[in-house]
Design a protein around this motif. Sequence first.
Motif, PDB file in Angstrom:
ATOM      1  N   THR A 175     -43.824  28.964 -16.798  1.00 10.14           N
ATOM      2  CA  THR A 175     -45.174  29.444 -16.485  1.00 10.14           C
ATOM      3  C   THR A 175     -46.078  28.271 -16.130  1.00 10.14           C
ATOM      4  O   THR A 175     -46.876  28.356 -15.194  1.00 10.14           O
ATOM      5  CB  THR A 175     -45.753  30.230 -17.681  1.00 10.14           C
ATOM      6  OG1 THR A 175     -44.879  31.316 -17.990  1.00 10.14           O
ATOM      7  CG2 THR A 175     -47.130  30.776 -17.371  1.00 10.14           C
ATOM      8  N   LEU A 176     -45.923  27.184 -16.847  1.00  7.57           N
ATOM      9  CA  LEU A 176     -46.714  25.987 -16.572  1.00  7.57           C
ATOM     10  C   LEU A 176     -46.369  25.413 -15.197  1.00  7.57           C
ATOM     11  O   LEU A 176     -47.266  25.071 -14.410  1.00  7.57           O
ATOM     12  CB  LEU A 176     -46.461  24.946 -17.663  1.00  7.57           C
ATOM     13  CG  LEU A 176     -47.412  23.773 -17.762  1.00  7.57           C
ATOM     14  CD1 LEU A 176     -48.819  24.257 -18.066  1.00  7.57           C
ATOM     15  CD2 LEU A 176     -46.940  22.828 -18.848  1.00  7.57           C
ATOM     16  N   LYS A 188     -43.429  35.243 -23.495  1.00  7.53           N
ATOM     17  CA  LYS A 188     -44.360  34.232 -22.981  1.00  7.53           C
ATOM     18  C   LYS A 188     -44.148  32.882 -23.659  1.00  7.53           C
ATOM     19  O   LYS A 188     -44.241  31.839 -23.012  1.00  7.53           O
ATOM     20  CB  LYS A 188     -45.808  34.701 -23.160  1.00  7.53           C
ATOM     21  CG  LYS A 188     -46.219  35.764 -22.162  1.00  7.53           C
ATOM     22  CD  LYS A 188     -47.657  36.156 -22.329  1.00  7.53           C
ATOM     23  CE  LYS A 188     -48.534  35.123 -21.685  1.00  7.53           C
ATOM     24  NZ  LYS A 188     -49.947  35.515 -21.633  1.00  7.53           N
ATOM     25  N   ARG A 210     -43.840  40.957 -25.502  1.00 10.70           N
ATOM     26  CA  ARG A 210     -44.434  40.082 -24.492  1.00 10.70           C
ATOM     27  C   ARG A 210     -44.813  38.696 -25.028  1.00 10.70           C
ATOM     28  O   ARG A 210     -44.538  37.689 -24.365  1.00 10.70           O
ATOM     29  CB  ARG A 210     -45.645  40.767 -23.869  1.00 10.70           C
ATOM     30  CG  ARG A 210     -46.224  40.021 -22.690  1.00 10.70           C
ATOM     31  CD  ARG A 210     -47.288  40.887 -22.006  1.00 10.70           C
ATOM     32  NE  ARG A 210     -47.774  40.270 -20.833  1.00 10.70           N
ATOM     33  CZ  ARG A 210     -48.987  39.703 -20.752  1.00 10.70           C
ATOM     34  NH1 ARG A 210     -49.800  39.738 -21.769  1.00 10.70           N
ATOM     35  NH2 ARG A 210     -49.366  39.134 -19.631  1.00 10.70           N
ATOM     36  N   GLY A 240     -48.871  29.526 -13.717  1.00 15.16           N
ATOM     37  CA  GLY A 240     -49.221  30.840 -14.245  1.00 15.16           C
ATOM     38  C   GLY A 240     -48.669  32.018 -13.474  1.00 15.16           C
ATOM     39  O   GLY A 240     -48.783  33.160 -13.915  1.00 15.16           O
ATOM     40  N   THR A 252     -45.130  26.955 -12.624  1.00 19.03           N
ATOM     41  CA  THR A 252     -45.532  27.860 -11.535  1.00 19.03           C
ATOM     42  C   THR A 252     -47.035  28.141 -11.541  1.00 19.03           C
ATOM     43  O   THR A 252     -47.502  29.022 -10.836  1.00 19.03           O
ATOM     44  CB  THR A 252     -44.779  29.193 -11.624  1.00 19.03           C
ATOM     45  OG1 THR A 252     -45.100  29.839 -12.857  1.00 19.03           O
ATOM     46  CG2 THR A 252     -43.290  28.999 -11.477  1.00 19.03           C
ATOM     47  N   PHE A 263     -45.693  32.929 -13.003  1.00 20.13           N
ATOM     48  CA  PHE A 263     -44.559  33.567 -13.680  1.00 20.13           C
ATOM     49  C   PHE A 263     -45.029  34.697 -14.594  1.00 20.13           C
ATOM     50  O   PHE A 263     -44.252  35.582 -14.949  1.00 20.13           O
ATOM     51  CB  PHE A 263     -43.741  32.535 -14.467  1.00 20.13           C
ATOM     52  CG  PHE A 263     -42.417  33.055 -14.925  1.00 20.13           C
ATOM     53  CD1 PHE A 263     -41.392  33.279 -14.017  1.00 20.13           C
ATOM     54  CD2 PHE A 263     -42.193  33.353 -16.258  1.00 20.13           C
ATOM     55  CE1 PHE A 263     -40.163  33.780 -14.434  1.00 20.13           C
ATOM     56  CE2 PHE A 263     -40.971  33.840 -16.693  1.00 20.13           C
ATOM     57  CZ  PHE A 263     -39.955  34.059 -15.770  1.00 20.13           C
ATOM     58  N   THR A 264     -46.301  34.701 -14.935  1.00 15.35           N
ATOM     59  CA  THR A 264     -46.863  35.783 -15.747  1.00 15.35           C
ATOM     60  C   THR A 264     -46.688  37.129 -15.046  1.00 15.35           C
ATOM     61  O   THR A 264     -46.467  38.151 -15.706  1.00 15.35           O
ATOM     62  CB  THR A 264     -48.356  35.515 -16.026  1.00 15.35           C
ATOM     63  OG1 THR A 264     -48.466  34.244 -16.662  1.00 15.35           O
ATOM     64  CG2 THR A 264     -48.952  36.571 -16.922  1.00 15.35           C
ATOM     65  N   SER A 307     -41.045  31.277 -22.221  1.00 12.71           N
ATOM     66  CA  SER A 307     -41.146  30.958 -20.795  1.00 12.71           C
ATOM     67  C   SER A 307     -42.349  30.068 -20.499  1.00 12.71           C
ATOM     68  O   SER A 307     -42.759  29.936 -19.346  1.00 12.71           O
ATOM     69  CB  SER A 307     -41.252  32.248 -19.970  1.00 12.71           C
ATOM     70  OG  SER A 307     -42.449  32.936 -20.294  1.00 12.71           O
ATOM     71  N   PHE A 308     -42.890  29.443 -21.528  1.00 13.30           N
ATOM     72  CA  PHE A 308     -44.074  28.599 -21.340  1.00 13.30           C
ATOM     73  C   PHE A 308     -43.862  27.516 -20.291  1.00 13.30           C
ATOM     74  O   PHE A 308     -44.725  27.277 -19.451  1.00 13.30           O
ATOM     75  CB  PHE A 308     -44.497  27.967 -22.674  1.00 13.30           C
ATOM     76  CG  PHE A 308     -45.678  27.065 -22.550  1.00 13.30           C
ATOM     77  CD1 PHE A 308     -46.941  27.595 -22.367  1.00 13.30           C
ATOM     78  CD2 PHE A 308     -45.529  25.685 -22.580  1.00 13.30           C
ATOM     79  CE1 PHE A 308     -48.047  26.764 -22.241  1.00 13.30           C
ATOM     80  CE2 PHE A 308     -46.621  24.848 -22.457  1.00 13.30           C
ATOM     81  CZ  PHE A 308     -47.887  25.387 -22.291  1.00 13.30           C
ATOM     82  N   ILE A 347     -43.275  38.288 -15.856  1.00 13.93           N
ATOM     83  CA  ILE A 347     -43.225  38.780 -17.239  1.00 13.93           C
ATOM     84  C   ILE A 347     -43.814  40.181 -17.325  1.00 13.93           C
ATOM     85  O   ILE A 347     -43.247  41.068 -17.979  1.00 13.93           O
ATOM     86  CB  ILE A 347     -43.960  37.806 -18.190  1.00 13.93           C
ATOM     87  CG1 ILE A 347     -43.224  36.475 -18.251  1.00 13.93           C
ATOM     88  CG2 ILE A 347     -44.123  38.415 -19.582  1.00 13.93           C
ATOM     89  CD1 ILE A 347     -43.975  35.376 -18.981  1.00 13.93           C
ATOM     90  N   ASN A 348     -44.950  40.403 -16.669  1.00 18.02           N
ATOM     91  CA  ASN A 348     -45.571  41.737 -16.673  1.00 18.02           C
ATOM     92  C   ASN A 348     -44.632  42.782 -16.071  1.00 18.02           C
ATOM     93  O   ASN A 348     -44.513  43.896 -16.590  1.00 18.02           O
ATOM     94  CB  ASN A 348     -46.895  41.715 -15.908  1.00 18.02           C
ATOM     95  CG  ASN A 348     -47.957  40.924 -16.620  1.00 18.02           C
ATOM     96  OD1 ASN A 348     -47.845  40.601 -17.798  1.00 18.02           O
ATOM     97  ND2 ASN A 348     -49.009  40.583 -15.897  1.00 18.02           N
TER      98      ASN A 348
END
Length: 127
Positions: free
Chosen positions: A65-66, A58, A54, A70, A68, A72-73, A61-62, A76-77
């Motif tokens: 994620t930035l 992460k 993970r 957060g 969206t 996009f987390t 995909s920073f 990832i989960n």
Amino acid sequence: MKKFAIKILVNAVGLYVASLVVRNGVAFHGTGFQLAETVLIVALIFGLVNTFIRPVVKLFSFGITLVTLGLFTFVINALMLWLTSKISEHFAVQFYVKNFLSALLGSLVVTAVALVLHAVLPDDRKK
């Protein structure tokens, strides 16, 4: 070691509740002791996936994620739960995640259960 064992047990409860909530999408097979053993093994695999894979995902995909904010987390989960299912199949552990939507819903349930249990369990940090 105690903290790791508690994390595994919290994951086990979260995964089991996810199998109850997302009935047709997240499933364990077995009964009694065999089911409990399967849930603990899957929780261990899930913990290892979250510990080692993970953070790498992460990191790469920073940017998304930035962008969206957060959200996009959650993706990832879900991918970590789905990966846990695939690894479990490889080791003949009876745990299945049907598709990505099931993984997404299951990961939300696991996260919610983990948040509640961590809030209820005593914190062992020194004050």
